[in-house]
Scaffold this active site. Sequence first.
Site, short mmCIF file in Angstrom:
data_model
loop_
_atom_site.label_atom_id
_atom_site.label_comp_id
_atom_site.label_asym_id
_atom_site.label_seq_id
_atom_site.Cartn_x
_atom_site.Cartn_y
_atom_site.Cartn_z
N GLU A 45 8.92 5.09 5.00
CA GLU A 45 8.51 5.83 6.64
C GLU A 45 10.07 6.36 6.34
O GLU A 45 9.90 7.56 7.15
CB GLU A 45 8.59 4.60 7.53
CG GLU A 45 7.34 3.88 7.69
CD GLU A 45 6.24 4.65 8.23
OE1 GLU A 45 6.37 5.33 9.10
OE2 GLU A 45 5.11 4.37 8.03
N CYS A 53 -5.72 0.79 4.35
CA CYS A 53 -4.72 -0.35 4.63
C CYS A 53 -4.94 -1.50 4.11
O CYS A 53 -6.00 -2.07 4.20
CB CYS A 53 -4.57 -0.54 6.11
SG CYS A 53 -3.24 -1.47 6.58
N ASN A 54 -4.22 -1.92 3.14
CA ASN A 54 -4.25 -3.05 2.35
C ASN A 54 -4.44 -4.58 3.32
O ASN A 54 -5.30 -5.27 3.09
CB ASN A 54 -3.30 -3.49 1.32
CG ASN A 54 -3.54 -2.77 0.00
OD1 ASN A 54 -4.04 -3.40 -0.90
ND2 ASN A 54 -3.10 -1.28 0.11
N THR A 55 -3.36 -4.33 4.32
CA THR A 55 -3.67 -5.48 5.43
C THR A 55 -4.90 -5.52 6.04
O THR A 55 -5.39 -6.88 6.08
CB THR A 55 -2.25 -5.31 6.29
OG1 THR A 55 -0.97 -5.02 5.25
CG2 THR A 55 -2.18 -6.46 7.26
N ASP A 82 -5.94 3.90 8.55
CA ASP A 82 -4.48 3.16 8.05
C ASP A 82 -3.88 2.84 9.57
O ASP A 82 -3.90 3.40 10.66
CB ASP A 82 -3.70 3.95 7.29
CG ASP A 82 -2.64 3.11 6.69
OD1 ASP A 82 -2.80 2.26 6.17
OD2 ASP A 82 -1.47 3.62 6.87
N SER A 83 -3.04 1.60 9.31
CA SER A 83 -2.04 1.44 10.20
C SER A 83 -0.93 2.35 10.55
O SER A 83 -0.42 2.35 11.88
CB SER A 83 -1.40 0.03 9.93
OG SER A 83 -0.52 0.46 8.93
N CYS A 85 0.04 -1.89 -1.07
CA CYS A 85 0.12 -1.72 0.10
C CYS A 85 0.31 0.00 0.01
O CYS A 85 0.91 0.56 -0.60
CB CYS A 85 1.94 -2.12 0.52
SG CYS A 85 2.34 -1.38 1.94
N THR A 86 -0.30 0.59 1.13
CA THR A 86 -0.42 1.93 1.12
C THR A 86 1.19 2.86 0.85
O THR A 86 0.88 4.04 0.44
CB THR A 86 -0.93 2.42 2.43
OG1 THR A 86 0.05 1.91 3.52
CG2 THR A 86 -2.30 2.26 2.78
N HIS A 87 2.00 2.25 1.30
CA HIS A 87 3.23 2.88 1.12
C HIS A 87 3.90 2.87 -0.16
O HIS A 87 4.88 3.77 -0.36
CB HIS A 87 4.31 2.15 2.16
CG HIS A 87 4.17 2.74 3.47
ND1 HIS A 87 3.02 2.09 4.05
CD2 HIS A 87 4.73 3.24 4.47
CE1 HIS A 87 3.06 2.45 5.66
NE2 HIS A 87 4.29 3.15 5.63
N TYR A 101 1.49 -3.46 10.61
CA TYR A 101 0.23 -4.30 10.75
C TYR A 101 0.86 -5.58 10.02
O TYR A 101 0.21 -6.86 10.17
CB TYR A 101 -1.06 -4.04 10.52
CG TYR A 101 -1.88 -3.30 11.43
CD1 TYR A 101 -1.41 -2.52 12.47
CD2 TYR A 101 -3.17 -2.92 11.05
CE1 TYR A 101 -2.06 -1.66 13.26
CE2 TYR A 101 -3.98 -2.22 11.98
CZ TYR A 101 -3.54 -1.55 13.05
OH TYR A 101 -4.25 -0.67 13.61
N GLY A 102 1.43 -5.41 8.87
CA GLY A 102 1.78 -6.31 7.90
C GLY A 102 2.42 -7.55 8.27
O GLY A 102 2.57 -8.66 7.25
N1 DGL Z 1 -0.80 0.29 5.84
C1 DGL Z 1 -0.14 -1.04 5.52
C2 DGL Z 1 -0.63 -1.80 4.31
O1 DGL Z 1 -1.22 -1.21 3.15
C3 DGL Z 1 1.40 -1.09 5.19
C4 DGL Z 1 2.13 -0.86 6.52
C5 DGL Z 1 1.52 -2.07 7.43
O2 DGL Z 1 2.55 -3.27 7.39
O3 DGL Z 1 1.10 -1.74 8.36
O4 DGL Z 1 -0.74 -2.96 3.96
#
Ligand code: DGL
Length: 257
Positions: free
Chosen positions: A158, A78-80, A15-16, A189-191, A47-48
């Site tokens: 976060e 990570c979805n991104t 993940d990011s 998104c993971t969060h 990363y987003g």
């Molecule tokens: N892990 C990223 C996602 O699932 C979210 C946090 C990021 O922007 O890196 O898209």
Amino acid sequence: MQKIKTTPKRIGVFDSGAGGLSVLKSLIDSQSFEEIIYYGDTARVPYGNRSQKVIVQYSLEALEFFKTEHIDLLIVACNTVSAYGLEAMQKVSSCPVIGVIKPGILALENAIKDKDSKILILGTKATIKSNLYQTLLQKQGYHNLSALATSLFVPLVEEGIFEGEILDITMHYYFKDYPNNPDAIILGCTHFPLIAKSIAKYFNNKPLLIHSGDCIMQYLQKEYPLKPIPNPTKITFFASDDLKRLKETAKLWLNQP
Ligand code: DGL
């Protein structure tokens, strides 16, 4: 998608940053893996808000990290990265690499049969801009789609803010123009699973929430002959910055000793 014949025992999760812990939790709870190596690129999260070029570059660098870990399978939590970097990773990886978007679509298809259903996709700026969720859902016949980049949820999570006034104001900011109660919300998104309760409450607990961690487990159970393991999963954390903080977050989010 590449496939291995044997049961994956030692897997990687990328993940990011810390967000992928929400996916890690589902993997641990499934009691299917002997070992999980988690790598969060905490030095460069988020990363987003970055460009496709940079996201692909970071994704390939993460793959380099896993090269010496001898994993059977890599899960991109990570979805991104799943939206932009997955193909590039799959091209050069020696083990299968699975992202969260395709499993998310399959889980939604299983749960929501009515193609007229109102589906709200939430994600980072990059994920929403990639149009991947939207395109794949349209391909499956869903046409009542709305997509919102709700990037501010990331720093709130976060910060450990999972409910309350600031989150309520932020949700109002993003959702105020959304006309109806959606039938389903993709937490792209993971969060976002960490604020799932608050999001559900905002929409009167009506919509079905699609969570990447659950989706990836459903997907893996279908794709691989997973068997229950006798001992708790061994988890090793790596981070590109401040490993101690990642471990502390993991303790909090995963309820792990
Ligand atoms: N892990 C990223 C996602 O699932 C979210 C946090 C990021 O922007 O890196 O898209």
